[in-house]
Design a protein around this motif. Sequence first.
Motif, PDB file in Angstrom:
ATOM      1  N   GLU A   1       0.826  -1.218   0.000  1.00  0.00           N
ATOM      2  CA  GLU A   1       0.000   0.000   0.000  1.00  0.00           C
ATOM      3  C   GLU A   1       0.856   1.264   0.000  1.00  0.00           C
TER       4      GLU A   1
ATOM      5  N   CYS B   1       1.762   1.929  -3.646  1.00  0.00           N
ATOM      6  CA  CYS B   1       0.602   2.144  -4.525  1.00  0.00           C
ATOM      7  C   CYS B   1       0.390   3.635  -4.806  1.00  0.00           C
ATOM      8  N   VAL B   2       0.148   3.965  -6.090  1.00  0.00           N
ATOM      9  CA  VAL B   2      -0.134   5.357  -6.442  1.00  0.00           C
ATOM     10  C   VAL B   2      -1.575   5.559  -6.917  1.00  0.00           C
ATOM     11  N   GLY B   3      -2.404   4.536  -6.732  1.00  0.00           N
ATOM     12  CA  GLY B   3      -3.834   4.713  -6.988  1.00  0.00           C
ATOM     13  C   GLY B   3      -4.214   4.861  -8.442  1.00  0.00           C
TER      14      GLY B   3
ATOM     15  N   GLN C   1     -10.230  -0.345  -4.855  1.00  0.00           N
ATOM     16  CA  GLN C   1      -9.556   0.855  -4.371  1.00  0.00           C
ATOM     17  C   GLN C   1     -10.315   1.426  -3.187  1.00  0.00           C
ATOM     18  N   ASP C   2      -9.578   1.881  -2.187  1.00  0.00           N
ATOM     19  CA  ASP C   2     -10.173   2.546  -1.042  1.00  0.00           C
ATOM     20  C   ASP C   2     -10.822   3.858  -1.499  1.00  0.00           C
ATOM     21  N   ASP C   3     -12.082   4.057  -1.111  1.00  0.00           N
ATOM     22  CA  ASP C   3     -12.805   5.250  -1.557  1.00  0.00           C
ATOM     23  C   ASP C   3     -12.179   6.547  -1.047  1.00  0.00           C
ATOM     24  N   ASP C   4     -11.513   6.507   0.097  1.00  0.00           N
ATOM     25  CA  ASP C   4     -10.979   7.733   0.697  1.00  0.00           C
ATOM     26  C   ASP C   4      -9.559   8.058   0.264  1.00  0.00           C
ATOM     27  N   THR C   5      -8.829   7.048  -0.214  1.00  0.00           N
ATOM     28  CA  THR C   5      -7.422   7.297  -0.559  1.00  0.00           C
ATOM     29  C   THR C   5      -7.067   6.839  -1.959  1.00  0.00           C
ATOM     30  N   GLY C   6      -7.914   6.034  -2.597  1.00  0.00           N
ATOM     31  CA  GLY C   6      -7.584   5.490  -3.909  1.00  0.00           C
ATOM     32  C   GLY C   6      -6.599   4.335  -3.848  1.00  0.00           C
ATOM     33  N   THR C   7      -6.119   4.016  -2.644  1.00  0.00           N
ATOM     34  CA  THR C   7      -5.097   2.970  -2.483  1.00  0.00           C
ATOM     35  C   THR C   7      -5.691   1.583  -2.685  1.00  0.00           C
TER      36      THR C   7
END
Lengths: 410, 66
Positions: free
Chosen positions: B8, B11-13, B27-33
């Motif tokens: 993680e 990761c650059v999303g 992908q995490d909704d808050d970070t894009g990770t």
Amino acid sequence: MVDVRTVPDEAGSLPRFPMPRETPFHPPAAYARLRDTAPVSRVRLWDGGTAWLVTGYDEVRAVLADPRVSSRRQHPGYPFATPARAAAERGERAFISQDPPGHGRLRKMVTKYFTVRRIESLRPVVQDIADTVIGRAAELGPPIDLVREVALEVPARTICHLFGIPAEERFFFQGRDHTRNALDSSPLEVEAATADMLGYAADLVARKERRPDESIVSELVRDQLHTGAVDRDQLVAIVRHLLAAGHDTTANMIALGVLELLRHADQLDELKARPELWPNAVEELLRYISVFQISPNRVATEDIEVGGVVIAAGEGIITPLAAANRDGRAFPDPDTLDIHREARHHVAFAYGVHQCLGQPLARLELNVVYETLFRRLPGLALAIDTDRIVVRQYLLSSLGELPVTWPVNR
Amino acid sequence: MSRIVVDEEKCVGGGQCVLAAPDVFDQDDDTGTVLLLDADPPAGQDAAVRQAARLCPAVAITVATP
């Protein structure tokens, strides 16, 4: 105005970069010649300096993923392709010009706005914009300039929606970014356009502070600026960068993609009959066109070995994505457009930690615009001989205009 | 059968993994990770997972074959 192609190479022996295209439809032939013999080789730049030009797919990916190369435009060894690019990029403060770990901290402030899921939720918005723009173009009647009436319009209106910008302001930022991206702009013109855009971004941030809305800029103000996670100058630089990255690239992909589809009528007919082929066709168009033609650039911070060559610390590196995407070792028969090929591993959005943040948005816009355009105007055809088409001297592969026509039944 | 590890921090999303193998990555909704949905997916996912690892611009996905 400076014509980079007329600057003589005083040293004589090294090829000069950027290299001219022989035809509008392919990258410079020199890329293929170099790739076969020396996929990492020295070129001479406008300022008399040299840089390493990388033309192989594996080698381009290796450089762009290497933590021992820097993207900092302020690094004394960072190579600029022309005086205009030097003027445009030297003062860049957004994360595009930073290295890990600072790069990741800033980039992660905005990744959430461009996730695959969040962008997919924008599909109805983008479809509505495309329907409006293409509907109005159809009402204008043939012939039209597809660049002006469609290609420039959809991405600009989309970024206006995301950023909470009144649509009529698009002409302001389109004009300035055009000046910034034209390789033959004078440094003074570029500096003036850059100052205008930073001022515009600063004003946009201030407007969203006074009147917050649902836009990305308002969220960044609330979550990053007002919490102290980012200072005002940095936020302004990020907003300016996202705005620029969000319209000119996709606009040129729309125009060039339509041109290539019209030049490949059999494949276009297949797409009209089977719209489910569009996503794969978009990947192939991204590869084939490689709109980001002469970039990105890097500078080595340690000695690194790539393609059998040692690049010394401090030396500049140029990794044209158009060269990597035409490497036959990665894409058999690379100079043939084939909407059925496996092209997903192209590097049209670059590679490494700086790979395009907005690529889900670009994919969405391209899929929606191509599909809608050829569904609404199935008889669309070029209104210009292909030998009169000019690809401009520009940071991106770019068409100044694309006259198109279609049959009208009255 | 694959064994998948994601980094993680690296990761650059970019979302390449989600497009390549949506049953395995999110992908995490808050970070894009990256979020790993299934560290040991069925063999039918092997090609998609290898594609995701190959496409990841940050080289943040490792696939081990026991």
